[in-house]
Design a protein around this motif. Structure first.
Motif, mmCIF file in Angstrom:
data_model
loop_
_atom_site.group_PDB
_atom_site.id
_atom_site.type_symbol
_atom_site.label_atom_id
_atom_site.label_comp_id
_atom_site.label_asym_id
_atom_site.label_seq_id
_atom_site.Cartn_x
_atom_site.Cartn_y
_atom_site.Cartn_z
ATOM 1 N N VAL A 328 0.733 -1.133 -0.031
ATOM 2 C CA VAL A 328 0.009 0.129 0.042
ATOM 3 C C VAL A 328 1.038 1.411 0.253
ATOM 4 O O VAL A 328 0.578 2.164 -0.616
ATOM 5 C CB VAL A 328 -1.020 0.022 1.270
ATOM 6 N N ALA A 329 1.926 1.064 0.782
ATOM 7 C CA ALA A 329 2.734 2.315 0.767
ATOM 8 C C ALA A 329 3.679 2.435 -0.637
ATOM 9 O O ALA A 329 3.679 3.792 -0.745
ATOM 10 C CB ALA A 329 3.909 2.204 1.927
ATOM 11 N N VAL A 346 5.192 4.709 6.959
ATOM 12 C CA VAL A 346 3.823 4.260 7.077
ATOM 13 C C VAL A 346 3.884 2.690 7.494
ATOM 14 O O VAL A 346 2.945 2.173 8.455
ATOM 15 C CB VAL A 346 3.269 4.156 5.574
ATOM 16 N N VAL A 347 4.867 2.022 7.067
ATOM 17 C CA VAL A 347 4.776 0.630 7.329
ATOM 18 C C VAL A 347 5.171 0.366 8.834
ATOM 19 O O VAL A 347 4.573 -0.305 9.484
ATOM 20 C CB VAL A 347 6.067 -0.418 6.721
ATOM 21 N N SER A 352 3.296 -1.333 14.310
ATOM 22 C CA SER A 352 3.279 -1.022 15.610
ATOM 23 C C SER A 352 1.824 -1.309 16.033
ATOM 24 O O SER A 352 1.359 -1.526 17.139
ATOM 25 C CB SER A 352 3.595 0.373 16.090
ATOM 26 N N ARG A 353 0.747 -0.637 15.020
ATOM 27 C CA ARG A 353 -0.688 -0.986 15.419
ATOM 28 C C ARG A 353 -1.142 -2.499 15.452
ATOM 29 O O ARG A 353 -1.887 -3.098 16.300
ATOM 30 C CB ARG A 353 -1.414 -0.148 14.277
ATOM 31 N N ALA A 381 -2.819 0.949 6.708
ATOM 32 C CA ALA A 381 -1.878 1.570 5.849
ATOM 33 C C ALA A 381 -2.547 2.699 5.106
ATOM 34 O O ALA A 381 -2.367 3.933 4.913
ATOM 35 C CB ALA A 381 -1.139 0.684 4.660
ATOM 36 N N GLY A 382 -3.681 2.220 4.623
ATOM 37 C CA GLY A 382 -4.668 3.272 3.806
ATOM 38 C C GLY A 382 -5.188 4.588 4.801
ATOM 39 O O GLY A 382 -4.945 5.711 4.348
ATOM 40 N N ASN A 383 -5.386 4.234 5.966
ATOM 41 C CA ASN A 383 -5.818 5.351 6.845
ATOM 42 C C ASN A 383 -4.770 6.259 7.219
ATOM 43 O O ASN A 383 -4.852 7.411 7.392
ATOM 44 C CB ASN A 383 -6.172 4.608 8.315
ATOM 45 N N ILE A 384 -3.608 5.647 7.402
ATOM 46 C CA ILE A 384 -2.399 6.354 7.871
ATOM 47 C C ILE A 384 -1.935 7.472 6.682
ATOM 48 O O ILE A 384 -1.754 8.388 6.719
ATOM 49 C CB ILE A 384 -1.005 5.427 8.116
ATOM 50 N N ILE A 385 -2.154 6.948 5.471
ATOM 51 C CA ILE A 385 -1.566 7.541 4.031
ATOM 52 C C ILE A 385 -2.349 8.704 3.989
ATOM 53 O O ILE A 385 -2.299 9.757 3.782
ATOM 54 C CB ILE A 385 -1.439 6.843 3.050
#
Ligand code: NAD
Ligand code: MG
Length: 389
Positions: A328-329, A346-347, A352-353, A381-385
């Motif tokens: 995703v990143a 991001v990864v 960590s989550r 990953a989508g949420n973080i980005i």
């Protein structure tokens, strides 16, 4: 004649595999070729190799594939289910060269009917190494590594006792940015990252080489494939890419696999295994080469290597999450949503989550659990980005 299928036939590994097979048309009966968007290439190779079946992963392009195959005997199919059905067709040797976690299930299906699976798709081992090995064992299938480093280790281990192995050294070219000042890395563009100094490969793995995510995946692949603990696996930067890997034994001996970078070596080794047969690869002229150099694999420049170590130590399904977050990143970087250096951040954040939930999962996990871990990491990953929490 040996029946063979090639998954990801239109890609870089797929095309190199076809190059070898097409040199000996009398030796191979081609069952299925699969591809993605490059319909013209898929159809052309399927006709040339007289394949029984050509499958595109894109179900919207079936008509186009049918038209491209018109007048030939090659059957056309499309979509994910068709891909899995192609894996059920009786080929004794199957090349797994789809890129990404999408390559896992077709490979598993081939192992389930006892095929020899030549594994270029390293993501299969990273996401589900124990499942791959268990499936091969349960059904009499065979897994052969095609990643050049792992083919090198495999060859260095022939006739050796794994208990005598002290360490495995995986070499890394360092990718596109090995000589860049670290402070310039956040500005690196996808086009700059997609050029490799030594290897001619697909776009995604080439960018992964620049970020060292490719090497990170390979370290995890080494642990899973050979059953080695993380503390026995090292990385060294070797800009010439002539030594692909080294195995160190308890008497101090180091066995290296050396040769010019050409994936047809590792593919050909897996194709002919257990025999060795002549391959059309360049022979190394040591004097012309003159020297080989080595540098430390700096985890500050390439934090993906540190993450790989953490994933190996965590175990469970953290590898599946690591790979999914990385995919995703990488999409985010290619699409311009995040910077080059943001990929590792991001990864790391995804890990960590999710790793508290995934690290304790036992080795007897099934495919459904891998799919779930993969999905969980993609959502995070989508949420973080996107800046959502
Ligand atoms: P590539 O991008 O050149 O080709 C990928 C192939 O997979 C294509 O045929 C494409 O159509 C197909 N594909 C892509 N997405 C798909 C999907 N969702 N479903 C089905 N098919 C899909 O990639 P590549 O460089 O040939 O790499 C293939 C695999 O081999 C990767 O796992 C890579 O890490 C590994 N590998 C490649 C090299 C190399 O030299 N290229 C070396 C070592 C390992
Ligand atoms: Mg490799």
């Amino acid at each position: 004649m040996r029946r063979v299928s090639i998954f990801g036939a239109t890609g870089s590994i797929g095309q190199n595999t076809i190059d070898l097979i097409a040199r000996e048309p009398e030796a191979y009966d081609v069952v299925a070729l699969t591809g993605g968007q490059n319909i013209a290439q898929l159809a052309q190779d399927a006709i040339r190799l007289r394949a029984d079946l050509a499958v595109t992963a894109d179900e919207t392009r079936l008509d186009e594939l049918r038209q491209a195959l018109a007048g030939s005997d090659v059957e056309a199919a499309a979509g994910r289910e068709a891909l899995l059905e192609a894996a059920d067709r009786p080929a004794e040797w199957v090349m797994s060269a789809i890129v990404g976690a999408a390559g896992l299930e077709p490979g598993l299906r081939a192992l389930q009917r006892g095929a020899t699976l030549a594994l270029a798709n390293k993501e299969s081992m990273v996401c589900a190494g124990q499942l791959m090995l268990r499936t091969a064992q349960a059904h009499g299938g065979r897994l052969l590594p095609v990643d050049s480093e792992h083919s090198a280790v495999f060859q260095a281990l022939i006739g050796e006792d794994l208990d005598a192995v002290e360490r495995v050294i995986i070499t890394a070219s360092g990718g596109a940015f090995r000589d860049w000042p670290i402070e310039d890395l956040p500005k690196a563009t996808p086009a700059q990252a997609a050029t490799h100094p030594n290897w001619d490969m697909g776009q995604r793995i080439t960018i992964d080489s620049a970020s060292m995510f490719n090497k990170a995946l390979e370290l995890i692949e080494t642990k899973e494939f050979f059953g080695l603990s993380a503390d026995k696996i090292e990385t060294v930067v070797h800009p010439e890419s002539m030594i692909h890997a080294l195995v160190g034994f308890n008497d101090g001996a180091l066995m290296a696999h050396v040769g010019p970078p050409d994936m047809r070596h590792a593919i050909g080794f897996a194709l002919h295994h257990p025999e060795r047969k002549p391959l059309p690869v360049e022979r190394l002229d040591l004097v012309k080469l003159g020297q080989m150099t080595f540098r430390p694999a700096c985890e500050i420049r390439w934090p993906a290597l540190r993450l790989a170590r953490e994933v190996m130590e965590a175990g469970g399904l953290c590898g599946a999450a690591f790979n999914a977050a990385k995919e995703v990143a990488l999409d985010g970087f290619i699409d311009g949503a995040i910077s080059f250096t943001r990929m590792t951040e991001v990864v790391e954040e995804v890990l960590s989550r999710v790793s508290p939930r995934l690290r304790h999962i036992d080795d007897d996990f099934g495919l459904d659990m891998v799919v779930e871990a993969d999905h969980l990491a993609r959502v995070e990953a989508g949420n973080i980005i996107a800046g959502r929490t």
